[in-house]
Design an enzyme around this catalytic site. Structure first.
Site, PDB file in Angstrom:
ATOM      1  N   MET E   1       6.870   6.990  -2.839  1.00 25.46           N
ATOM      2  CA  MET E   1       7.935   6.462  -2.022  1.00 25.46           C
ATOM      3  C   MET E   1       7.673   5.034  -1.547  1.00 25.46           C
ATOM      4  SD  MET E   1       8.215   7.582   1.681  1.00 25.46           S
ATOM      5  CE  MET E   1       6.668   6.649   1.490  1.00 25.46           C
ATOM      6  N   PRO E   2       6.474   4.505  -1.814  1.00 21.35           N
ATOM      7  CA  PRO E   2       6.281   3.096  -1.446  1.00 21.35           C
ATOM      8  C   PRO E   2       7.172   2.187  -2.287  1.00 21.35           C
ATOM      9  CG  PRO E   2       4.174   4.168  -1.893  1.00 21.35           C
ATOM     10  CD  PRO E   2       5.244   5.100  -2.372  1.00 21.35           C
ATOM     11  N   TYR E   3       7.348   0.967  -1.773  1.00 28.63           N
ATOM     12  CA  TYR E   3       8.109  -0.065  -2.481  1.00 28.63           C
ATOM     13  C   TYR E   3       7.214  -1.296  -2.555  1.00 28.63           C
ATOM     14  CZ  TYR E   3      11.380  -3.838  -3.348  1.00 28.63           C
ATOM     15  OH  TYR E   3      11.996  -4.938  -3.872  1.00 28.63           O
ATOM     16  N   THR E  42       7.339   6.012  -6.419  1.00 30.78           N
ATOM     17  CA  THR E  42       6.925   4.629  -6.138  1.00 30.78           C
ATOM     18  C   THR E  42       7.791   3.656  -6.941  1.00 30.78           C
ATOM     19  OG1 THR E  42       4.649   5.169  -5.550  1.00 30.78           O
ATOM     20  CG2 THR E  42       5.044   2.956  -6.430  1.00 30.78           C
ATOM     21  N   VAL E  43       8.340   2.671  -6.248  1.00 31.70           N
ATOM     22  CA  VAL E  43       9.213   1.678  -6.876  1.00 31.70           C
ATOM     23  C   VAL E  43       8.487   0.325  -6.908  1.00 31.70           C
ATOM     24  CG1 VAL E  43      11.398   0.427  -6.689  1.00 31.70           C
ATOM     25  CG2 VAL E  43      11.291   2.846  -6.041  1.00 31.70           C
TER      26      VAL E  43
END
Lengths: 74, 74, 74, 74, 74, 74
Positions: E1-3, E42-43
């Protein structure tokens, strides 16, 4: 000379100082390994985002995770 | 109509309210002087980043500075 | 060590190379004058945004300007 | 898969948790309605910016608003 | 879920498709290794910035590098 | 006075001018409906990101989608 911004959830999930140092070290190393960027001018900024301020799938992240966990259980 | 984001270190190094007002004023003036942008719609957002969350040269900024200072002394 | 991102309209309104160099020079000088930030590590990134991709007042910027001009004329 | 960052004033003007959830829901729905983007991978991050750190028209936002209100009164 | 957003110089210095894939892979792996972040959400977004649009030390990056090289030669 | 940045894939997937105008309109309306923000000063910037420059799940987005489609078929 690259600039990297890493956004992760903060608050009770915030990374420790040691984890942040590790992210900075590995990001800088990666840019050297993959693109040959000189480490001395690589800048990394880490943003810690409150759980209430992060959304995914149309839901606040805490709700999104609870639903995903429920689905995984079937 | 330009949008400017200024990131500086915060915490004990955070700019004062007067310094932030000065950054906003000068940034807006600069965009008028150099590009003729109408001041009324220029937006400036200042982010204060914790020292632990800023990296340069593969190190957290506090460590980076200590090393740079040591090198300067020889 | 500050990081500054300047977003302006591009395409036919894009700043020239000389204007961009001037923005970089003045931004870096401002951070030294106001906050004492060492120029050598200040990073500036300029983004040129297509007119179709910039909105204000709920309208694409070209429409917004046309309306503002019409209102000004009364 | 889109990524949306919403910056609003924080502090005493900060949105409530319910308002933030609503922004996340509506932003995700909008990207589905307008572009057909699958909701499950749309990410929304909301930043709350201190009033001292937001500038418009060359002024800190609180000063900008006071002047705009005074002008409106005429 | 981090960017994660990675900004590097583009144009003639732009990373190849294979290098970009490698940056995405390693960034995602790093966030799993250091923080235990699930890779699936993760994006990573890579921005390629024109050389004219990147400044350091108060100069456009091409001028900055030429001076740094000249200094290194003494 | 809010600032919203919307990042979507570009190139052959780029939104049309009409879709971008619709995103700007609906984003501005949403900030008025949910938070009471005056539309006249809401700024929206749309970034179109090349497919090669967007990663998810550790893969470039085109590869990520092909795998997700294959999994869905079982």
């Amino acid at each position: 000379m690259p600039y990297v911004n890493i956004k992760v959830t903060g608050g009770k999930e915030a990374p420790t100082a040691a984890q942040k140092a590790e992210l900075i070290k590995r990001t800088t190393q990666m840019l050297f390994d993959v693109l040959g960027k000189k480490p001395s001018t690589t800048v990394v900024v880490i943003d810690e985002v409150d759980l209430d301020n992060w959304g995914m799938g149309g839901e606040v992240i805490s709700v999104y995770r609870a639903k995903a966990a429920a689905e995984a259980k079937g």
